[in-house]
Design a protein around this motif. Sequence first.
Motif, PDB file in Angstrom:
ATOM      1  N   ALA A 168       0.953  -1.148   0.003  1.00  0.00           N
ATOM      2  CA  ALA A 168       0.164  -0.067  -0.064  1.00  0.00           C
ATOM      3  C   ALA A 168       1.256   1.533   0.328  1.00  0.00           C
ATOM      4  O   ALA A 168       0.337   2.222  -0.481  1.00  0.00           O
ATOM      5  N   TRP A 169       1.701   1.265   0.659  1.00  0.00           N
ATOM      6  CA  TRP A 169       2.439   1.628   0.512  1.00  0.00           C
ATOM      7  C   TRP A 169       3.571   2.700  -0.008  1.00  0.00           C
ATOM      8  O   TRP A 169       4.016   3.953  -0.973  1.00  0.00           O
ATOM      9  N   THR A 170       4.253   1.390  -1.058  1.00  0.00           N
ATOM     10  CA  THR A 170       4.946   1.815  -2.741  1.00  0.00           C
ATOM     11  C   THR A 170       3.948   2.108  -3.631  1.00  0.00           C
ATOM     12  O   THR A 170       4.236   2.563  -4.321  1.00  0.00           O
ATOM     13  N   GLY A 171       2.513   1.863  -2.984  1.00  0.00           N
ATOM     14  CA  GLY A 171       1.158   1.583  -4.373  1.00  0.00           C
ATOM     15  C   GLY A 171       1.304   3.153  -4.452  1.00  0.00           C
ATOM     16  O   GLY A 171       1.213   3.663  -5.809  1.00  0.00           O
ATOM     17  N   PHE A 172       0.676   4.137  -3.414  1.00  0.00           N
ATOM     18  CA  PHE A 172       0.265   5.505  -3.456  1.00  0.00           C
ATOM     19  C   PHE A 172       1.126   5.993  -3.727  1.00  0.00           C
ATOM     20  O   PHE A 172       1.349   7.055  -4.757  1.00  0.00           O
ATOM     21  N   HIS A 173       3.217   5.816  -3.098  1.00  0.00           N
ATOM     22  CA  HIS A 173       4.146   6.713  -3.384  1.00  0.00           C
ATOM     23  C   HIS A 173       4.213   6.654  -5.295  1.00  0.00           C
ATOM     24  O   HIS A 173       5.293   7.211  -5.832  1.00  0.00           O
ATOM     25  N   ASN A 174       3.790   4.739  -6.430  1.00  0.00           N
ATOM     26  CA  ASN A 174       3.655   4.928  -7.181  1.00  0.00           C
ATOM     27  C   ASN A 174       3.013   6.247  -8.142  1.00  0.00           C
ATOM     28  O   ASN A 174       3.476   6.460  -8.945  1.00  0.00           O
ATOM     29  N   VAL A 175       2.162   6.066  -7.287  1.00  0.00           N
ATOM     30  CA  VAL A 175       1.152   7.003  -7.579  1.00  0.00           C
ATOM     31  C   VAL A 175       1.607   8.537  -7.774  1.00  0.00           C
ATOM     32  O   VAL A 175       1.734   9.458  -8.665  1.00  0.00           O
ATOM     33  N   ILE A 176       1.876   8.866  -6.941  1.00  0.00           N
ATOM     34  CA  ILE A 176       2.460  10.277  -6.840  1.00  0.00           C
ATOM     35  C   ILE A 176       3.884  10.217  -7.405  1.00  0.00           C
ATOM     36  O   ILE A 176       4.203  11.260  -8.384  1.00  0.00           O
ATOM     37  N   GLY A 177       4.892   9.248  -7.354  1.00  0.00           N
ATOM     38  CA  GLY A 177       6.347   9.731  -8.704  1.00  0.00           C
ATOM     39  C   GLY A 177       5.096   9.919  -9.876  1.00  0.00           C
ATOM     40  O   GLY A 177       6.408  10.763 -11.048  1.00  0.00           O
ATOM     41  N   GLN A 178       4.545   8.570 -10.319  1.00  0.00           N
ATOM     42  CA  GLN A 178       4.672   8.740 -11.791  1.00  0.00           C
ATOM     43  C   GLN A 178       3.395  10.206 -12.253  1.00  0.00           C
ATOM     44  O   GLN A 178       4.121  10.965 -12.922  1.00  0.00           O
ATOM     45  N   ALA A 179       2.652  10.261 -11.221  1.00  0.00           N
ATOM     46  CA  ALA A 179       2.159  12.326 -11.368  1.00  0.00           C
ATOM     47  C   ALA A 179       2.945  13.464 -11.590  1.00  0.00           C
ATOM     48  O   ALA A 179       2.773  14.237 -12.388  1.00  0.00           O
ATOM     49  N   ASN A 180       3.907  12.916 -11.100  1.00  0.00           N
ATOM     50  CA  ASN A 180       5.121  14.487 -10.498  1.00  0.00           C
ATOM     51  C   ASN A 180       5.964  13.917 -11.889  1.00  0.00           C
ATOM     52  O   ASN A 180       6.347  14.932 -12.562  1.00  0.00           O
TER      53      ASN A 180
END
Length: 533
Positions: free
Chosen positions: A103-115
């Motif tokens: 979950a932690w990694t998944g949410f940061h995947n979204v953030i990183g890709q959006a950035n």
Amino acid sequence: MKNNTIKAFFALAIAATIGLASCEDDFLNRPPEDRLAVDNFYKSYADLRLATAPLYNIVWFDFHNRAIMPMGESRAGNLLAPYNSEPWYMFTLSSLDGSLFNAWTGFHNVIGQANIIMRSIAQNATGVTDAQKNAAIGEARFMRAQAYLNLVRAWGPVIIIENNEDLLKNPIVRTNRVEDVYKFVINDLTFAAKSLPATDEPGRVTQWAAKGLLAKAYLSRSGYNNNGTRNQADLDSAKFYAGDVIRNSGLTLLENYPDLFKYQFRNNRESLFSLQWVPNGGWLVGNTLVSDLAYSSAVLGGSANGWSSTYASYDMLKSYEKGDTIRRNTSWMSGGSFYPEINKATGGFRYPGTDTTRAPIKKYVPGGTADNDGAIVATQSSPLTTYMLRLSDVYLTYAEAALGNSASLSSGDGLTYFNMVRTRARVAPKTSITLSDMMNERRVEFAMEFQYWYDLVSWWYFKPTEILNYINGQERGASYTYHKDASNNLVLRVATRKANPVKATNENMRFPYPESEVVQNPLLKEAPVAYKF
């Protein structure tokens, strides 16, 4: 952290290209042909659309594949899953838990890709209008906001990341304050609401999705750190944006609640934001959750395996008032319940009436390929989208904001919208509602839509004692039996009780940071700092 979340950011640079070719049958299956290189990409409106398409599936995969269910449902006390989720609902969750890390990694995947997408558009986009650029950036900021809204309600203080390279250069940093994370979310959604179009092709988020999520963000923030009440300005903002969606979007509730979870009604008018999985798309872009939901291949057309041992908790089933059988049967199978949409060729499927000791999951269990217009259902592959925001959520958000700090709500639009959700489910309207009514209504309306833990946290902000008592009063882990009365209501009895080794406390209302992240960044456990906007 250097070897985990930061590594995921590097992977996202690759996902930004391979995701283009991987990402439902409308906008997600358009091949990028030879346009993957940055130097000849972002040169047309079509390129912008391809760039944002992965934000609807691949970046959410780690969270969705195994973490979404224990985090949203098991932790909330809605599910019994003896083989994989017991630490979540019994409050024995370890910082080493694999789903927690996903979950932690998944949410940061979204953030990183959006950035990555936002920066690439700003630096490289040509041949497009400012409105088109801003709409694409609005999609990215919407997704980043959704990820942060989940993070802040799950973990509390987290690191706000606008530029991935900053964290790559210095990954040992403190978290940011909860109030700053909420402000960041609201800023992103405000931009998205102004920049996204009012209509778009099915599956894409619009300004109405942004305004609906903005209403939810304001409502959640309204109770934080406000001395036991909700901030009236935030409540007013929640009402304003939810009301705008309800009155001006032209969208209405789908007439038949069970239709919401049928392939034939994917991306219907009630869906404001759904994850768009590629039918039979495989790992990373396919909806793999179906085998974890279905209790048997019998409900997946016989050609796919279902292995779930997960079923409704006693407390979840107890939440359905008499007459609320449509929503109950849509979410859970119980002895004798009939489903004409499953195994249509043989006249439908009836859950064995002899099994009155559990209620396995029905929601997001679609039947077989033949039941879904030929869209392939296979082991760990469902053609269904995953709701993240529905219109009925906006209705209930308005109602809760209208209730605000009052003990009850007996008139006005808030009560009207609350009752419209109930009327659609063929449940009698209420003449007055309280926060307790709202808690129960959200629980049964969105059962198995992976939301209820986030709701509990938002209520805990301003009513900590009441919410802790509510959680600790649940029969967590209890086995049960039931029979049905003449009106098809469940009459429940606890068979065996299981003592909770750990009770819900103010401390464990937030998840522990994954151990591997703390090892790499010990400052995660230090006091959060203000974010410089």
